[in-house]
Design a protein around this motif. Structure first.
Motif, mmCIF file in Angstrom:
data_model
loop_
_atom_site.group_PDB
_atom_site.id
_atom_site.type_symbol
_atom_site.label_atom_id
_atom_site.label_comp_id
_atom_site.label_asym_id
_atom_site.label_seq_id
_atom_site.Cartn_x
_atom_site.Cartn_y
_atom_site.Cartn_z
ATOM 1 N N HIS A 94 0.857 -1.192 0.000
ATOM 2 C CA HIS A 94 0.000 0.000 0.000
ATOM 3 C C HIS A 94 0.893 1.242 0.000
ATOM 4 C CE1 HIS A 94 -2.802 3.071 1.305
ATOM 5 N NE2 HIS A 94 -3.753 2.282 0.845
ATOM 6 N N LEU A 231 -10.457 -0.966 -4.269
ATOM 7 C CA LEU A 231 -9.924 -0.962 -2.909
ATOM 8 C C LEU A 231 -10.378 0.370 -2.313
ATOM 9 C CD1 LEU A 231 -8.181 -2.368 -0.776
ATOM 10 C CD2 LEU A 231 -6.158 -1.473 -1.883
ATOM 11 N N GLY A 234 -11.402 5.569 2.746
ATOM 12 C CA GLY A 234 -12.323 6.406 3.534
ATOM 13 C C GLY A 234 -13.768 5.933 3.513
HETATM 14 C C1 PEP Z 1 -6.668 3.389 -0.018
HETATM 15 O O1 PEP Z 1 -6.036 3.855 0.917
HETATM 16 O O2 PEP Z 1 -6.396 2.251 -0.440
HETATM 17 C C2 PEP Z 1 -7.713 4.207 -0.615
HETATM 18 C C3 PEP Z 1 -8.131 3.898 -1.806
HETATM 19 O O3 PEP Z 1 -8.166 5.249 0.135
HETATM 20 P P1 PEP Z 1 -9.354 6.266 -0.248
HETATM 21 O O4 PEP Z 1 -10.497 5.441 -0.778
HETATM 22 O O5 PEP Z 1 -9.691 6.956 1.026
HETATM 23 O O6 PEP Z 1 -8.812 7.186 -1.297
#
Ligand code: PEP
Length: 252
Positions: A94, A231, A234
């Motif tokens: 990540h 993925l 938030g």
């Molecule tokens: C993530 O951290 O994998 C992600 C996609 O975060 P967000 O949806 O908050 O942008």
């Protein structure tokens, strides 16, 4: 080729025991046939949430793991430990691990090897920074992250791999990559895998998009030809938003 969609929620360092409980007791009551749902809670909640979702099809996965099996690595968790509580998949690479915890492609390739050696599945994340986009070398960055991270695998080990393309500039910022940018990169990734491992593997490979997916944009993103789900950071913390995103994938 029709590939079943995946929606994976990454809770990061959020949700204490009570919050996790409340969320998961609601989640355990819903089921979806056309989408595989995964949830990555913090390490402290893994065992507990996995038990709560025991009879559901939702898979509980880890946000990270170390490449060694055991030893003097204070604060770390190994594949062996995850498997011992029935966690069979880990996110690796990540962007927050890459950036905040300085995990290099070399370290990540060791994590990938360890997961594979333990027959675990991997959600392997790649993504370019804003500066790479601006300098027009984002394809090279992604190619390097993928080749150094997973190209040492044997062809038959690709069945354990899910890729996630997450442009760093779109994570947690509210800025989503536009549909053209997303499809273009997913196609590039599939093509890269095709060139190196053949069409059977590249056609079966699932490539998720991540970066500010919300209920109002999920459907159009999941509809893209080379996008196999998302993925979610938030929005995975808000039950109604997460369910709405899962529904968008389920309908396709
Ligand atoms: C993530 O951290 O994998 C992600 C996609 O975060 P967000 O949806 O908050 O942008």
């Amino acid at each position: 080729m029709k590939r079943k969609k995946i929606v994976a929620g990454n809770w990061k360092m959020n949700m204490n025991m009570k919050e996790s409980n409340d969320f998961v007791s609601k989640l355990s009551k819903v089921s979806f046939d056309n989408v595989d749902v995964k949830l990555a809670p913090s390490f402290t909640n893994l065992y507990h949430i996995n038990s709560m979702l025991d009879s559901s099809k939702i898979e509980v996965i880890s946000q990270n793991m170390h490449y060694e099996q055991r030893g003097a690595y204070t604060g770390e968790i190994s594949a062996e430990m995850l498997l011992s509580i029935n966690i069979k998949t880990s996110i690796i690479g990540h962007s927050e691990r890459r950036k905040l915890f300085k995990e290099s492609n070399k370290i990540l390739s060791k994590k990938v090897s360890s997961a594979i050696k333990n027959s675990m599945n991997i959600v392997f994340c790649v993504g370019e920074e804003l500066v790479d986009r601006k300098n027009n070398n984002y394809f090279d960055v992604i190619k390097t992250q993928i080749s150094e991270g997973i190209f040492h695998l044997k062809s038959n080990e690709f069945k354990n791999i899910i890729l996630a393309y997450e442009p760093v500039w779109a994570i947690g910022t509210g800025i989503t990559a536009n549909l053209h940018q997303i499809q273009e990169m997913h196609e590039f990734i599939r093509d890269l895998i095709n060139k190196n491992f053949g069409s059977d593997i590249s056609n079966k490979l699932k490539i998720l998009y991540g970066g500010s997916i919300k209920p109002n944009n999920a459907k159009e993103i999941f509809f893209l030809k080379d996008v196999d789900g998302g993925l979610i950071g938030g929005a995975s913390l808000i039950f109604s938003d997460f369910i709405s995103i899962v529904k968008s994938a389920n309908e396709q």
